[in-house]
Design a protein around this motif. Structure first.
Motif: not given
Length: 277
Positions: A181-196
């Motif tokens: 479940g915690f590996t979904m944190l990878a999506l958070y860093f994608v979001g931060r890349r695009y300042q989402w």
């Protein structure tokens, strides 16, 4: 700004690690909590015997991280197709792909190749880190130990850690299901890349998912609660280091854009408008 970034992203998880170690690993809180879930008369954890609970919380729950990894892998593979198609040279093929609505998908994957590859690599790194720690500490799950009717001795991870070779056959620390479940944190860093602006929702949603995964296994006697906390700490650090390698610190520490900022174009000193990309 640099110090603040590192203080938040490294300092907080390391402080949490120290807190978990002192609060759980150096006390018997884990055992005390698991004792509440254990039925001494039947020598079982009752929820471990409910097959529907096992199917929903352990088997079906894996669909979320599994499908995310599979989509990222497919996206990474498709990302190399559009440059190979080269519609400027192969106009008929390009026109066919446009008519069949495949071209937008191929363009999207090509534009986000780094993001798809990041998710694939981040998932792999997280899995590798958790597997390494499991095999090099050889901690047995509560239900496997003599404390709860099993045959193996209860040991703490730090007393059995081996850096260069496997420590034994135990595979319970940190929590493997929780780490999924915690590996979904990878999506958070994608979001931060695009300042989402929804990147914080990805952060808290991923943490919540991991803690739900981990807690259900605690209820079944297959983990202690601290195993979930340790999984969160190691997965966060693994995702963070991978994101730094892929995107760089400057991109990740940029503040999240608000809704109106994402809609409005940026102004250059010369007055020319440049849309956000």
């Amino acid at each position: 700004m640099n110090a603040r970034f590192y203080a938040y992203n490294f300092g907080i998880p390391l402080a949490c690690a120290a807190l978990v170690f002192l609060l759980f690993d150096m006390t018997r809180i884990d055992i005390a909590f698991s004792n509440l879930l254990f039925d001494p008369l039947t020598q079982t954890f009752p929820l471990d015997k409910i097959h529907l609970f096992e199917k929903i919380t352990h088997k079906w729950a894996r669909i979320i991280p599994n499908w995310t990894a599979e989509i990222a892998l497919i996206g990474a593979m498709l990302s190399v197709v559009w440059p190979l198609v080269n519609p400027q040279k192969h106009q008929r093929l390009g026109a066919f792909l446009e008519r069949s609505k495949v071209a937008p998908v191929l363009r999207f994957t090509a534009d986000h190749r780094r993001d798809f590859l990041f998710v694939v690599v981040a998932f792999a790194v997280c899995t590798g880190v958790i597997h390494f720690l499991k095999s090099h500490t050889s901690v047995y799950c509560p239900i496997e130990t003599t404390l709860y009717g099993g045959k193996m001795a209860h040991i703490e991870w730090y007393s059995n850690f081996q850096l260069f070779h496997e420590a034994g056959s135990g595979r319970c620390w940190p929590g493997g299901h929780a780490s999924g479940g915690f590996t979904m944190l990878a999506l958070y860093f994608v979001g931060r890349r695009y300042q989402w602006r929804f990147s914080s929702a990805l952060l808290w949603g991923s943490l919540l998912l991991g803690f739900i995964y981990g807690t259900t296994r605690v209820l079944q006697g297959w983990h202690y609660m601290s195993h979930t906390f340790w999984a969160a700490i190691f997965v966060w650090l693994a995702c963070l280091l991978t994101a730094l390698a892929f995107y760089g610190r400057a991109r990740l520490e940029r503040p999240v854009l608000q809704k109106h900022e994402q809609c409005l174009p940026a102004q250059t000193p010369s007055g020319l408008e440049i849309p956000f990309s």
